[in-house]
Enzyme design. Structure first.
Site, PDB file in Angstrom:
ATOM      1  N   ASP A  67      50.681  48.463  27.730  1.00 48.04           N
ATOM      2  CA  ASP A  67      49.512  49.274  27.396  1.00 48.04           C
ATOM      3  C   ASP A  67      49.685  50.739  27.750  1.00 48.04           C
ATOM      4  O   ASP A  67      50.641  51.131  28.404  1.00 48.04           O
ATOM      5  CB  ASP A  67      48.264  48.715  28.098  1.00 48.04           C
ATOM      6  CG  ASP A  67      48.552  48.257  29.527  1.00 48.04           C
ATOM      7  OD1 ASP A  67      49.355  48.920  30.208  1.00 48.04           O
ATOM      8  OD2 ASP A  67      47.993  47.237  29.950  1.00 48.04           O
ATOM      9  N   ASN A 136      39.162  40.547  36.767  1.00 50.50           N
ATOM     10  CA  ASN A 136      38.307  39.807  35.830  1.00 50.50           C
ATOM     11  C   ASN A 136      39.128  38.896  34.911  1.00 50.50           C
ATOM     12  O   ASN A 136      38.604  38.383  33.928  1.00 50.50           O
ATOM     13  CB  ASN A 136      37.449  40.766  35.006  1.00 50.50           C
ATOM     14  CG  ASN A 136      38.292  41.728  34.163  1.00 50.50           C
ATOM     15  OD1 ASN A 136      39.520  41.662  34.168  1.00 50.50           O
ATOM     16  ND2 ASN A 136      37.625  42.612  33.445  1.00 50.50           N
ATOM     17  N   HIS A 138      41.881  39.873  33.212  1.00 53.52           N
ATOM     18  CA  HIS A 138      42.549  40.523  32.089  1.00 53.52           C
ATOM     19  C   HIS A 138      44.061  40.539  32.297  1.00 53.52           C
ATOM     20  O   HIS A 138      44.565  40.564  33.417  1.00 53.52           O
ATOM     21  CB  HIS A 138      42.005  41.929  31.825  1.00 53.52           C
ATOM     22  CG  HIS A 138      42.405  42.984  32.813  1.00 53.52           C
ATOM     23  ND1 HIS A 138      41.490  43.779  33.458  1.00 53.52           N
ATOM     24  CD2 HIS A 138      43.614  43.409  33.252  1.00 53.52           C
ATOM     25  CE1 HIS A 138      42.112  44.626  34.243  1.00 53.52           C
ATOM     26  NE2 HIS A 138      43.412  44.424  34.141  1.00 53.52           N
ATOM     27  N   GLU A 143      40.436  42.616  27.972  1.00 52.64           N
ATOM     28  CA  GLU A 143      39.294  42.317  28.823  1.00 52.64           C
ATOM     29  C   GLU A 143      38.598  41.027  28.368  1.00 52.64           C
ATOM     30  O   GLU A 143      38.812  40.545  27.256  1.00 52.64           O
ATOM     31  CB  GLU A 143      38.294  43.481  28.770  1.00 52.64           C
ATOM     32  CG  GLU A 143      38.870  44.840  29.176  1.00 52.64           C
ATOM     33  CD  GLU A 143      39.017  45.010  30.676  1.00 52.64           C
ATOM     34  OE1 GLU A 143      38.951  44.008  31.410  1.00 52.64           O
ATOM     35  OE2 GLU A 143      39.204  46.160  31.115  1.00 52.64           O
TER      36      GLU A 143
END
Length: 245
Positions: A67, A136, A138, A143
């Site tokens: 990313d 979370n 990811h 996400e």
């Protein structure tokens, strides 16, 4: 899914680096999928150490990063291109023209994502993908969402992700709100996946990834369906799954 238990972060880093080392030795022209953030720093330090000892040769290796923040250029100290340069690339003999990171300065999201998918395809896919794990669930910047993503996509970063990343910026307001990320579908096409997870603060989400249902609300849970995944985690991260590893 194989769980590899480590006593601490240093041991975790050595074990994960050893898997990457083996990949490079077995296939000198392999394609490595690389991650950023605090989790893989120890892995990269170990790889650099072995390279300097003469144990590794990266001259034929290609790499694709997961990313990049949208709106940040490669010279920006907060960019993931800069992270890779300072933590790995400038310390080894990898050909910089064979290292790829999404173009954060491309304003057209569709073009940026399609171009990156084309690069991955041209390389023939990823032999080994290194991943960290977000609080979370990811992976990359994928996400929690109603559905799993496929190819590279532009995502709005979750508040928890912005909170976790603000330590790298002067202020929370400086943290980009969007990023280009390799999609779940692209990650799952990698031949082998190595996930590094450290710290008690990751114990709850790691338990969900390993033992919970496969759901896009916990993106990393889809790794349960991959044929060759190794989770390398320290004892703190595995505190809620004591029988693993």
């Amino acid at each position: 899914m194989v769980i590899c238990r480590a006593k601490n972060y240093n041991e975790l880093s050595r074990k994960a680096a050893n898997m990457i080392c083996a990949q490079v030795i077995m296939k000198p022209d392999c394609v490595l999928g690389l991650a950023t953030g605090s989790s893989p720093i120890g892995v990269y330090k170990q790889l650099v150490k072995w390279y300097k000892k003469g144990d590794l040769d990266f001259s034929q290796v290609s790499s694709v990063n997961l990313d990049e923040y949208k709106g940040i250029g490669p010279q920006d100290k907060q960019s993931y291109r800069y992270f890779m340069e300072t933590n790995l690339f400038q310390h080894i003999n990898i050909d910089k023209s064979h290292t790829f990171v999404p173009d954060g300065l491309e304003p057209n999201s569709t073009e940026a994502c399609e171009k990156y998918d084309e690069i991955i395809g041209t390389l023939g896919g990823i032999d080994l993908q290194l991943l960290g794990l977000g609080h979370n669930g990811h992976i990359g910047f994928n996400e929690p969402a109603p559905v799993f993503s496929c190819g590279t996509n532009c995502v709005d970063l979750a508040p928890s992700t912005i909170e976790a990343n603000k330590r790298f910026f002067a202020a929370e307001a400086d943290v980009p709100r969007q990023a280009y990320t390799m999609g779940i579908g692209s990650i799952m096409k990698a031949k082998k996946i190595v996930v590094v997870v450290s710290g008690e603060d990751k114990a709850s989400i790691l338990d969900k990834v390993i033992n919970g249902p496969v759901t896009p609300e916990v993106p990393a849970s889809i790794l349960q369906l991959h044929r060759d995944v190794v989770i390398v985690a320290d004892e703190d991260a595995l505190s809620l799954v004591p029988d693993a590893g």
